[in-house]
Design an enzyme around this catalytic site. Structure first.
Site, PDB file in Angstrom:
ATOM      1  CG  ASP A  22      -2.046   0.963   1.143  1.00 35.88           C
ATOM      2  OD1 ASP A  22      -2.294   1.490   0.045  1.00 35.88           O
ATOM      3  OD2 ASP A  22      -2.696   1.213   2.172  1.00 35.88           O
ATOM      4  CG  HIS A  39       0.347   1.939  -9.300  1.00 37.89           C
ATOM      5  ND1 HIS A  39       0.067   1.579  -8.003  1.00 37.89           N
ATOM      6  CD2 HIS A  39      -0.721   2.673  -9.714  1.00 37.89           C
ATOM      7  CE1 HIS A  39      -1.119   2.060  -7.654  1.00 37.89           C
ATOM      8  NE2 HIS A  39      -1.609   2.742  -8.674  1.00 37.89           N
ATOM      9  CG  LEU A 133       8.997 -17.627  -3.514  1.00 40.54           C
ATOM     10  CD1 LEU A 133       8.830 -17.607  -1.989  1.00 40.54           C
ATOM     11  CD2 LEU A 133       9.540 -16.276  -3.961  1.00 40.54           C
ATOM     12  NE  ARG A 190      -2.987  -1.502   4.522  1.00 39.09           N
ATOM     13  CZ  ARG A 190      -4.230  -1.531   4.108  1.00 39.09           C
ATOM     14  NH1 ARG A 190      -5.052  -2.423   4.591  1.00 39.09           N
ATOM     15  NH2 ARG A 190      -4.679  -0.670   3.206  1.00 39.09           N
ATOM     16  NE  ARG A 196      -8.184   0.485   5.511  1.00 34.82           N
ATOM     17  CZ  ARG A 196      -7.700   1.716   5.548  1.00 34.82           C
ATOM     18  NH1 ARG A 196      -7.844   2.460   6.616  1.00 34.82           N
ATOM     19  NH2 ARG A 196      -7.052   2.207   4.512  1.00 34.82           N
TER      20      ARG A 196
HETATM   21  C1  FPP Z   1      -1.564   0.170  -3.444  1.00 36.95           C
HETATM   22  O1  FPP Z   1      -1.170   1.509  -3.490  1.00 36.95           O
HETATM   23  C2  FPP Z   1      -1.073  -0.615  -4.590  1.00 36.95           C
HETATM   24  C3  FPP Z   1      -1.847  -1.203  -5.530  1.00 36.95           C
HETATM   25  C4  FPP Z   1      -3.320  -1.124  -5.535  1.00 36.95           C
HETATM   26  C5  FPP Z   1      -1.275  -1.954  -6.652  1.00 36.95           C
HETATM   27  C6  FPP Z   1       0.008  -2.679  -6.422  1.00 36.95           C
HETATM   28  C7  FPP Z   1       0.646  -2.920  -7.724  1.00 36.95           C
HETATM   29  C8  FPP Z   1       1.971  -2.892  -7.975  1.00 36.95           C
HETATM   30  C9  FPP Z   1       3.009  -2.736  -6.938  1.00 36.95           C
HETATM   31  C10 FPP Z   1       2.459  -2.976  -9.375  1.00 36.95           C
HETATM   32  C11 FPP Z   1       2.353  -4.261 -10.094  1.00 36.95           C
HETATM   33  C12 FPP Z   1       2.395  -5.496  -9.303  1.00 36.95           C
HETATM   34  C13 FPP Z   1       3.040  -6.650  -9.609  1.00 36.95           C
HETATM   35  C14 FPP Z   1       2.732  -7.833  -8.797  1.00 36.95           C
HETATM   36  C15 FPP Z   1       4.047  -6.776 -10.688  1.00 36.95           C
HETATM   37  P1  FPP Z   1      -2.312   2.606  -3.570  1.00 36.95           P
HETATM   38  O2  FPP Z   1      -2.500   2.962  -4.999  1.00 36.95           O
HETATM   39  O3  FPP Z   1      -3.515   2.126  -2.857  1.00 36.95           O
HETATM   40  O4  FPP Z   1      -1.642   3.802  -2.805  1.00 36.95           O
HETATM   41  P2  FPP Z   1      -2.389   4.942  -1.966  1.00 36.95           P
HETATM   42  O5  FPP Z   1      -3.103   4.249  -0.842  1.00 36.95           O
HETATM   43  O6  FPP Z   1      -1.265   5.798  -1.488  1.00 36.95           O
HETATM   44  O7  FPP Z   1      -3.312   5.644  -2.893  1.00 36.95           O
END
Ligand code: FPP
Length: 252
Positions: A22, A39, A133, A190, A196
């Site tokens: 997150d 991301h 893994l 987390r 959460r």
């Molecule tokens: C949460 O941050 C992250 C996600 C919803 C997506 C996670 C995806 C990646 C790390 C990229 C691709 C993954 C793989 C497995 C190659 P958020 O957007 O909720 O952040 P915020 O809470 O600060 O808005």
């Protein structure tokens, strides 16, 4: 070798670590960047978490990459995330093979864009015999969705006479979850300071140790992963028993 990695007791490493990644959006905002840049930076942290898992001897790593609730995000962010996913899966495929890592996926995979399903299925197939893994991506996943699905398939079997109501117990239920082939996570991490579970592995988390860090996911390095393992190793896992009972079992 890293000082922190040295501190990890190799015989007490959690078998299964799960991560709620997150804070990508906030990481980007803090830098005046578009959310998608967060991301993209997060993909590097995924690589680091995988490498750190292999180095520590973790056998199952499960990453919450996209929740069912995430479909509600703006279309351009969802599209960019899906593209990033395809890119990451395709680019990392040789690394997965080289490091003997098996890719796995849980969630409503058929709801993903066609292209995403194709590259995912291709990678699942290519890596299926790898043993170092098991890297599970939770994609279009939510725990309540998974639990309802388990109920439906159990009910179907009862209807067809393949199970009786008396047969239903925790073990049978577990066998109908998407995670039936893996042990429950012992450690759930987390990032981003939120405290959460956000609909992630709720059944499986019954006895998991929870580790929260204020760091945003793109700032979660290998060293931070080691810190979480070291913290886990300091905890006494009692599974409802008393501390005295646990100490007696250790000294046996
Ligand atoms: C949460 O941050 C992250 C996600 C919803 C997506 C996670 C995806 C990646 C790390 C990229 C691709 C993954 C793989 C497995 C190659 P958020 O957007 O909720 O952040 P915020 O809470 O600060 O808005």
């Amino acid at each position: 070798m890293s000082e922190l990695l040295n501190q990890i007791q190799k015989d007490r490493v959690p078998i299964h670590v799960a991560i709620i990644m997150d804070g990508n959006g906030r990481w980007a905002k803090k830098r005046g960047l578009d959310r998608i840049e967060g991301h993209k930076a997060g993909v590097e942290s995924v690589r680091n978490a995988v490498k750190a898992s292999v180095e520590c001897g973790v056998q199952y790593l499960t990453l919450y990459a996209f929740s069912i609730e995430n479909w509600k995000r703006p279309k351009n962010e969802v599209d960019a995330l899906m593209e990033l996913l395809v890119l990451a899966i395709e680019q990392e495929a040789p690394e997965l093979m080289k490091n003997n890592i098996r890719l796995n996926a849980i969630g409503n995979i058929s709801s993903l864009p066609e292209k995403c399903q194709t590259s995912l299925l291709q990678s699942l197939r290519t890596t299926k015999n790898n043993t170092q893994l098991v890297l599970t991506l939770a994609l279009s996943y939510s725990s309540k969705w998974e639990i309802v699905n388990a109920c439906k398939s159990i009910a179907q079997k009862v209807k067809e006479g393949r199970l009786t109501i008396e047969d239903i117990n925790e073990e049978i239920f577990q066998q109908h979850l998407a995670t039936s082939q893996m042990p429950d996570p012992e450690l759930i991490i987390r990032t981003s300071g939120e405290l959460r579970m956000s609909n992630f592995l709720l059944w499986q988390a019954a006895y998991a140790e929870l580790y929260f860090t204020p760091l945003y996911w793109p700032d979660f390095t290998k060293e931070e992963f080691y810190k979480a393992i070291i913290d886990f190793q300091k905890r006494e896992r009692r599974f409802g028993k008393t501390s005295e009972q646990i100490q007696k079992e250790i000294n046996k």
